[in-house]
Design a protein around this motif. Structure first.
Motif, PDB file in Angstrom:
ATOM      1  N   GLY A   8       6.041   4.003   4.972  1.00 10.41           N
ATOM      2  CA  GLY A   8       5.306   2.888   5.580  1.00 10.41           C
ATOM      3  C   GLY A   8       6.150   2.069   6.547  1.00 10.41           C
ATOM      4  O   GLY A   8       6.980   2.604   7.301  1.00 10.41           O
ATOM      5  N   ASP A   9       5.943   0.749   6.533  1.00  9.97           N
ATOM      6  CA  ASP A   9       6.631  -0.148   7.474  1.00  9.97           C
ATOM      7  C   ASP A   9       8.146  -0.030   7.378  1.00  9.97           C
ATOM      8  O   ASP A   9       8.853  -0.260   8.364  1.00  9.97           O
ATOM      9  N   SER A  10       8.651   0.291   6.218  1.00 11.50           N
ATOM     10  CA  SER A  10      10.095   0.447   6.037  1.00 11.50           C
ATOM     11  C   SER A  10      10.632   1.513   7.002  1.00 11.50           C
ATOM     12  O   SER A  10      11.748   1.396   7.514  1.00 11.50           O
ATOM     13  N   LEU A  21       8.901  -1.160  -8.474  1.00 12.68           N
ATOM     14  CA  LEU A  21       9.517  -2.492  -8.550  1.00 12.68           C
ATOM     15  C   LEU A  21       9.028  -3.373  -7.410  1.00 12.68           C
ATOM     16  O   LEU A  21       9.151  -3.005  -6.238  1.00 12.68           O
ATOM     17  N   GLU A  22       8.491  -4.533  -7.735  1.00 14.45           N
ATOM     18  CA  GLU A  22       7.917  -5.435  -6.736  1.00 14.45           C
ATOM     19  C   GLU A  22       8.498  -6.827  -6.927  1.00 14.45           C
ATOM     20  O   GLU A  22       8.514  -7.345  -8.046  1.00 14.45           O
ATOM     21  N   LYS A  23       8.949  -7.427  -5.828  1.00 13.25           N
ATOM     22  CA  LYS A  23       9.627  -8.722  -5.977  1.00 13.25           C
ATOM     23  C   LYS A  23       8.664  -9.885  -6.231  1.00 13.25           C
ATOM     24  O   LYS A  23       9.031 -10.868  -6.843  1.00 13.25           O
ATOM     25  N   CYS A  71      -1.913 -10.095   7.296  1.00  7.08           N
ATOM     26  CA  CYS A  71      -2.522  -8.851   7.767  1.00  7.08           C
ATOM     27  C   CYS A  71      -3.871  -9.185   8.389  1.00  7.08           C
ATOM     28  O   CYS A  71      -4.405 -10.276   8.187  1.00  7.08           O
ATOM     29  N   GLY A  72      -4.424  -8.222   9.139  1.00  6.85           N
ATOM     30  CA  GLY A  72      -5.774  -8.392   9.675  1.00  6.85           C
ATOM     31  C   GLY A  72      -6.838  -8.009   8.653  1.00  6.85           C
ATOM     32  O   GLY A  72      -8.015  -8.275   8.839  1.00  6.85           O
ATOM     33  N   ASP A  73      -6.419  -7.319   7.584  1.00  4.30           N
ATOM     34  CA  ASP A  73      -7.310  -6.900   6.485  1.00  4.30           C
ATOM     35  C   ASP A  73      -8.332  -5.850   6.910  1.00  4.30           C
ATOM     36  O   ASP A  73      -9.319  -5.630   6.210  1.00  4.30           O
ATOM     37  N   GLY A  74      -8.114  -5.190   8.047  1.00  2.43           N
ATOM     38  CA  GLY A  74      -9.066  -4.192   8.527  1.00  2.43           C
ATOM     39  C   GLY A  74      -8.608  -2.785   8.166  1.00  2.43           C
ATOM     40  O   GLY A  74      -7.432  -2.449   8.313  1.00  2.43           O
ATOM     41  N   LEU A  75      -9.557  -1.968   7.685  1.00  5.46           N
ATOM     42  CA  LEU A  75      -9.236  -0.593   7.292  1.00  5.46           C
ATOM     43  C   LEU A  75     -10.121   0.371   8.067  1.00  5.46           C
ATOM     44  O   LEU A  75     -11.346   0.234   8.062  1.00  5.46           O
ATOM     45  N   PRO A 134       0.812  -1.224   0.000  1.00  7.82           N
ATOM     46  CA  PRO A 134       0.000   0.000   0.000  1.00  7.82           C
ATOM     47  C   PRO A 134       0.844   1.273   0.000  1.00  7.82           C
ATOM     48  O   PRO A 134       0.479   2.262  -0.647  1.00  7.82           O
ATOM     49  N   GLY A 135       1.974   1.261   0.703  1.00  7.59           N
ATOM     50  CA  GLY A 135       2.833   2.447   0.747  1.00  7.59           C
ATOM     51  C   GLY A 135       3.433   2.751  -0.615  1.00  7.59           C
ATOM     52  O   GLY A 135       3.344   3.885  -1.108  1.00  7.59           O
ATOM     53  N   GLY A 136       4.020   1.752  -1.235  1.00  3.26           N
ATOM     54  CA  GLY A 136       4.690   1.945  -2.529  1.00  3.26           C
ATOM     55  C   GLY A 136       3.711   2.300  -3.635  1.00  3.26           C
ATOM     56  O   GLY A 136       3.968   3.219  -4.429  1.00  3.26           O
ATOM     57  N   PRO A 145      -1.791 -11.631  -8.092  1.00  5.70           N
ATOM     58  CA  PRO A 145      -2.124 -11.365  -6.702  1.00  5.70           C
ATOM     59  C   PRO A 145      -1.297 -12.246  -5.772  1.00  5.70           C
ATOM     60  O   PRO A 145      -0.984 -13.377  -6.113  1.00  5.70           O
ATOM     61  N   ARG A 146      -0.931 -11.683  -4.622  1.00  7.56           N
ATOM     62  CA  ARG A 146      -0.151 -12.452  -3.653  1.00  7.56           C
ATOM     63  C   ARG A 146      -0.674 -12.175  -2.244  1.00  7.56           C
ATOM     64  O   ARG A 146      -1.188 -11.109  -1.940  1.00  7.56           O
ATOM     65  N   GLU A 147      -0.516 -13.194  -1.394  1.00  3.81           N
ATOM     66  CA  GLU A 147      -1.004 -13.067  -0.025  1.00  3.81           C
ATOM     67  C   GLU A 147      -0.071 -12.148   0.769  1.00  3.81           C
ATOM     68  O   GLU A 147       1.119 -12.076   0.471  1.00  3.81           O
TER      69      GLU A 147
END
Ligand SMILES: Cc1cc2nc3c(=O)[nH]c(=O)nc-3n(C[C@H](O)[C@H](O)[C@H](O)COP(=O)(O)OP(=O)(O)OC[C@H]3O[C@@H](n4cnc5c(N)ncnc54)[C@H](O)[C@@H]3O)c2cc1C
Length: 425
Positions: free
Chosen positions: A303-305, A36-38, A47-51, A17-19, A42-44
Motif C-alpha cells: 500500500g502507501d508504504s 500490530l496497529e498503533k 481520506c475521501g472515503d470513495g471506493l 486497508p493494506g495491512g 475506531p479511529r479517523e
C-alpha cells in the motif's frame, strides 16, 4: 546462539486497508499472523472515503457484505464537472469488476476490515506502536521493536517475515534505509465533512476538474476537487494538488478549499462554517511506486508504504488491498519453503509481480501527472474532452484502471496495449 522463538509466521505493521487485507489472506491460509496497529479502533483517517469497483472487488474477496442494509452507500459511477459540462459516466460493465462503487467513512471502514482479519484468525493488537526492525547478524529483519499500551511498555516480536503496511509515513521502511523517491509523482490532499441535506445522498462520486474562487475576481485555483455524498446527512469534500503543479508546496491548501466552497451554491451548505463537521485535515498521496524495492531483507511493502496510489485518480485503497492480497499469496508460498535461497526466490516474486501488474500503467500515470501539471494543457484537454462522452468513457476506464484483460471491448484493448507497451517503472 539460542534459537529465537517466533511469535508469528508473519508480522503485519499497520492495520489500514493494506495491512488488514494482508492479515486476512494470510490467516485464511492458516498462517499465524500478528497484526500490530498503533492506534485504537475506531479511529479517523484522512481520506475521501470513495471506493471504485476495484476496491469493491477486494471487499468481496474479504467476505464483506456490501449491501445498503450493512451500512454502505453504493454509487453508479463518476460525475465529472468541468468546462461548463456536467457528465455522468457509469462504471463500465466488465467481467473482471463489479459495476458499482461504494462510500464509507474510514472511521467505520478500517475498523470493519481489521475485525474481518481478526475473524479470519489474525491476532490484532492495537495500541502497539512499532518503533523499528530487529535485525539478525546478516542484516535480515527477524522481528520488530514496539511500544505497547498507554504506558509505552517496550516489547519485541519475532517472525521470519514482516509486512510493512504503515502508510505514507513509511517509518518502518525508512528505518531500513528505504527513502521516498523524489522522481515519482506525489500529491497532497485536504478534506472536510459538511452537513449537507441537499448533497449527501448521491449515487455518483463527483469530481471537479476546475476549481474557481471569487476572491480578488474570478480565479482558477490549482488542483482538482471532489464531493462525495456520505448518505448520512454529510458530504466528504476535498481537493488535491500534484507535485507537477507550480502551486505544489507553495499554497495554503486549507484556504484554497474554503475559497472554492465559498463559490458553491448556498443550499449545499458548504460555504457555511456552522455546517462543518470537524476540521480540514490533509495528508500526502504517495504515487507510482515512490518507495522501492518492495521486498528487501525479510520485509514486504504494501500500500502507501510502497507508494502505490494510482497517479491517474489518487485512489489508494484498492491498491493497498490488492498489494496486500499479493503479498499474502507470495508469503504463503515462501514460508512453505526452507529459509535461505529457495525462500528468497519465492519472495522475489512480490516486486516482480507488482511491476508486471502496475509498472506500465504507473509509468503512463507519471506522464499524465506531468502533463496536467501544466494548466494550459489541462485547460485544452478539459475544453476538448468534456463535450465528447465516448472519449470521456475511455478516460474513465483509463483513469480508474477498469478494463477486462481478455475479451474486452476496443477501449479495453487500447488501454491494455498502452500499459503493456509502456516501460514499467
Ligand atoms: C485527503 C485524502 C483523500 C483520499 N481519498 C481517497 C479516496 O477517496 N479513495 C481511495 O481509494 N484513496 C484515497 N486516498 C488514499 C488512501 O487514503 C490511502 O491510499 C490508503 O489509506 C492506503 O492504505 P494503507 O493501508 O496503505 O495505509 P493507511 O491507511 O495509512 O494505514 C496505515 C496504518 O498503519 C498504522 N501505523 C502507522 N505507523 C505505525 C507503526 N509505527 N506501528 C503500528 N501501526 C502503524 C496507522 O495507524 C494506520 O492504521 C486519499 C488520501 C488522502 C490524503
Amino acid at each position: 546462539m539460542a534459537a529465537i522463538e517466533n511469535d508469528a509466521d508473519v508480522i503485519v505493521v499497520g492495520a489500514g486497508p493494506g495491512g488488514s487485507t494482508t492479515a486476512y489472506h494470510l490467516a485464511q491460509h492458516g498462517l499465524r499472523v500478528l497484526l500490530l496497529e498503533k492506534t485504537e479502533f475506531p479511529r479517523e483517517k484522512v481520506c475521501g472515503d470513495g471506493l471504485t469497483p476495484r476496491a469493491v472487488k477486494q471487499l468481496v474477496k474479504l467476505g464483506v457484505d456490501t449491501s445498503a442494509e450493512a451500512g454502505w452507500l453504493r454509487n453508479k459511477g463518476l460525475r465529472v464537472i468541468g468546462a461548463g459540462v456536467r457528465l455522468e459516466l457509469d462504471w463500465p460493465e466488465l467481467a473482471s469488476f463489479p459495476n458499482y462503487g461504494l462510500v464509507r467513512t474510514r472511521l467505520d471502514f478500517d475498523d470493519l476490515l481489521a475485525k474481518q482479519a481478526a475473524k479470519a484468525g489474525a491476532v490484532l493488537r492495537t495500541g502497539v506502536n512499532v518503533t523499528g526492525p530487529v535485525l539478525d547478524d546478516t542484516g535480515r529483519t527477524v522481528g520488530v521493536t514496539a511500544e505497547t499500551g498507554p504506558d509505552k511498555a517496550p516489547a519485541t516480536f519475532h517472525a521470519p517475515l514482516i509486512v510493512a503496511a504503515d502508510g505514507v509515513s513509511g517509518r518502518f521502511p525508512l528505518a531500513l534505509g528505504l527513502a521516498k523517491r523524489e522522481d515519482r509523482p506525489i500529491g497532497v490532499a485536504v478534506r472536510r465533512y459538511y452537513h449537507s441535506p441537499v448533497r449527501h445522498d448521491d449515487d455518483y462520486l463527483e469530481s471537479w476538474l476546475e476549481l474557481r474562487s471569487k476572491e480578488g475576481g474570478d480565479r482558477l485555483l490549482p488542483g482538482y476537487g471532489w464531493i462525495f455524498g456520505m448518505g448520512d446527512g454529510r458530504v466528504n469534500v476535498g481537493l488535491g494538488v500534484l507535485n507537477s503543479s507550480a502551486a505544489f508546496g507553495r499554497t495554503n491548501y486549507r484556504r484554497m478549499l474554503t475559497e472554492w466552497l465559498a463559490n458553491t451554491p448556498a443550499d449545499w451548505g458548504m460555504n457555511d462554517e456552522s455546517n462543518a463537521d470537524g476540521p480540514i485535515l490533509g495528508a500526502a498521496l504517495p504515487m507510482g511506486f515512490n518507495r522501492v524495492p518492495h521486498y528487501t531483507r525479510g520485509v514486504l511493502l504494501v500500500g502507501d508504504s510502497g507508494g502505490m496510489v494510482n497517479p491517474f485518480n489518487g485512489e489508494g485503497i484498492a491498491y493497498a488491498m490488492e498489494s496486500g492480497e499479493l503479498a499474502a499469496e507470495v508469503a504463503v508460498q515462501a514460508l512453505a519453503r526452507p529459509a535461505g535461497v529457495e525462500r528468497e526466490l519465492a519472495l522475489s516474486q512480490y516486486p516482480a509481480q507488482l511491476k508486471a501488474r502496475y509498472g506500465g500503467y504507473y509509468r503512463l500515470g507519471g506522464l499524465f501527472v506531468k502533463l496536467i501539471g501544466n494548466p494550459q494543457i489541462m485547460r485544452i484537454a478539459t475544453r476538448h474532452g468534456m463535450p465528447h462522452p465516448t472519449l470521456m468513457r475511455f478516460v474513465l476506464k483509463l483513469m480508474a484502471n477498469l478494463t477486462d484483460p481478455r475479451d474486452g471491448d476496443a477501449m479495453d484493448r487500447i488501454i491494455n496495449a498502452m500499459t503493456r507497451l509502456a516501460p514499467a517503472v
